[in-house]
Write a protein that holds these residues in place. Sequence first.
Motif, PDB file in Angstrom:
ATOM      1  N   PRO A 187      -5.177   5.679   0.174  1.00  0.00           N
ATOM      2  CA  PRO A 187      -6.469   5.003   0.295  1.00  0.00           C
ATOM      3  C   PRO A 187      -7.160   5.388   1.614  1.00  0.00           C
ATOM      4  CG  PRO A 187      -4.712   3.496   0.847  1.00  0.00           C
ATOM      5  CD  PRO A 187      -4.055   4.763   0.363  1.00  0.00           C
TER       6      PRO A 187
ATOM      7  N   MET B  23       0.826  -1.199   0.000  1.00  0.00           N
ATOM      8  CA  MET B  23       0.000   0.000   0.000  1.00  0.00           C
ATOM      9  C   MET B  23       0.863   1.254   0.000  1.00  0.00           C
ATOM     10  SD  MET B  23      -1.255   2.578   2.244  1.00  0.00           S
ATOM     11  CE  MET B  23      -1.581   1.962   3.891  1.00  0.00           C
TER      12      MET B  23
ATOM     13  N   ARG C  49      -1.617   8.962  -4.156  1.00  0.00           N
ATOM     14  CA  ARG C  49      -2.980   8.831  -3.641  1.00  0.00           C
ATOM     15  C   ARG C  49      -2.992   7.947  -2.395  1.00  0.00           C
ATOM     16  NH1 ARG C  49      -3.688   8.109  -9.199  1.00  0.00           N
ATOM     17  NH2 ARG C  49      -3.880   5.851  -8.907  1.00  0.00           N
TER      18      ARG C  49
END
Length: 808
Positions: free
Chosen positions: A748, A737, A746
């Motif tokens: 999450p 991630m 970006r």
Amino acid sequence: MSGRSPGVDLSVVVPAYNEEERLGPTLTAITRYLGDGEGRWGEWEVIVADDGSTDGTGDVVTALEHPRVQLVTSPRNRGKGHALRLGVAASRGRRVLVTDADLAAPIEELERLDKALSDGHSAAIGSRSVPGAAIGTHQHRVRELLGRAGNFLIRATAVPGIRDTQCGFKLFEGDKAREVFAGSRLEGWGIDVEVLQQFRRRDWAVTEVPVRWSHQPGSKVAPLDYARVLADLGRLRARAIRPADLLATALFLLMAVALYSGRFFDPGHRYFPDSLQDQNQWEWFFAVTADNVAHLRNPLFSDLQGFPAGVNLMANTVMLGVSVPFAPLTLLAGPAVSLSVCMTLGLAVTAAAWYRLIVKRVVQRRPAAFVGASLAAFAPPMVSHANAHPNFVILFMIPLIIERALRLCAGARVVRDGIVLGLMAAYQIFLGEEPFLLAALGMTLFAASYALVRRDVARRSWRPLLKGLLIGGAVCLPLVAYPLYWQFAGPQSYTSVLHGDNAGNSPLSLLAFAERSLIAGNAESANALSLNPTEQNAFYGWPLVALAFTIVVRLWEQALVKALAFTAVGAALLSLGPKIRIPLTDLVYPGPWALLAHKPLFESVIEGRVAMICGPALGMLLAVAVDRLLATTGRGVQYVGLLAVLLALLPLVPAPLKSVDRVEVPAFFADGMWKSYVHDGESLVPLPLPDPGAAEALHWQTAAGLGFKMPGGYYNGPYGKDRIGIYGASPRFTSNMLRDVRYSGRIPVIGKNWRAQAQRDFAYWKAGALVVAPQPNDDALRKAVQQLTGRPGKWTGGVWVWDLHGGN
């Protein structure tokens, strides 16, 4: 090999100094035995080389008035060596017999020597010391014992394996005798040993044949002369390294320094951007090896990367063969200096090793060998790998292994050469297994093709070669058995590394120019035809390919040229991969690599690298062509040919490798600030985890003296239950991630589940602290880590730090 004159089958050379009494009967015996030229020996000639005699030796020859007996004279006495050079140079026969004027071995024994040459040998020695020899009249006992002692010393130090080095009754292939005698230097009777040494070095088969022999009164060899021979051979050995060889080595070193000039003079603060992240990886390899050596730890494993599982170093290319010897320099000056010096010297020594092989086995003219070795070591694929891969730059053992295998084919000292070959193979395994595998593939292509065109050589060579290889294997395997076991079955071992199905070369890449070509390079076109700047594995350029084709057509009659051509073409085809896409079309055909692609060991090879085999093969072809051009007397042909060679090589001359200023190591690592955040048994976690795409954290770790451990990294390790090899650590949710955040910017939605997963991953990594250094999208990374930990980081020492012990 044909003689200088097809009309002469046999030349008999008789060196003579003050042999007025013995020469007449000797010449009568020789001419009577050889007959009138229509019998067993065909057309023959006898050449008496008078070494400045002060008696009537020359008059004996003149008085004989035989049309097939000629006299060549020296104005003064210089020694048997000079006389033999004079006589052999005047010979024209397909075979040359050298016999002393006393004819201690009867001329009738020539038949035995001739049979030995017909069986495939290049030289046959009439020997008094092998089973079957018959000695009539002996020398005085003391003289004979002193002679045997002297002969033993010569055999032990100069030509092991040959029992009778001084017997003056030897038969040679004519052209080979003229070549070797012309290059000899000794003036005395030590020339016998010098000539045998040269035959041995060229791997021209020499055999000893038992003969009848009787001591003749009037011998001019005193027992103490053996000591003079040993002294002469010692001086000859001291002069064996010619100034041209030293000059070639110096030029290779200058070429290597010029190529690496961007980093060589300031390696600690310069970086090769075309190495991608490999410079960080290789400096880490050198640093961790030196650290293991200094602390007497296992050099085959480390948990400084990939913590807590660790890294199987033997399953990675740490090159223990150089990183261990370079450990003192690494500890003293740092891994950046050590790596830079190692790669620069390694490239120069590799070129020198190819040069030595070409001089010994291909051509003798030094300029031709220099051209060939330069292409072998500095061909575009080697320059591409010079950015990042020492294992494909430091290849000096490969020419030595090839030369030793060729020695085995001669069958002279199979046990000794087999043992040496085994030791060489073991050492090469610790330098790089993939280059060794590719070299073995290239040698197999060459051996198969040469055996097809020279079946006589193959029949003579396969038994000693096989025996030597078996001996070499028996020596090598015990030395590498445990490291190989560790590599394939030890901690963090893996089965194979998959590179996808598109790692082969495009056919166009064989004709195109590499990015680093000084005058023809284009980064955009070169990278479109390669995996990346470190894998431009072909790029020989259409002028060189065209020139090589012309050389092969022009010199097709030479077996060596045919074998080299087959090797280069075979390697080029294999490098295209299991599927060959025809340029500018949608046509795809199976490639020969498909036969090897899924075989053990080969399945981990990047098949495009097979084209690297073409470099030495093309280099040797060029050496043969340049040697032929230098020997030609036609100035016009010589000029046009050498100009063609120049025009073919000029586009391949590389520009120095690109270098940039290296980003400073954050003070947090360089100044030791990290120490207050990491306790024993814990790791320091750079985020995102270091991987093959971003491995700067390895440089921070080496700058910190390898004082902390970290998860992730740039290495090969296992993944999944099948233990497939991948680059880097097995992925975890949190590391994946955060890597996505780094590349996309970006974040999450991070809720309770993500935070719980992060805590599990931090615990698995035994993390003492998390670190986010300046990098692309570092603000997004900082915010993501803040959400995962539930608290902001602390800016210190040029990085953001999260202390996982309960505070910042």
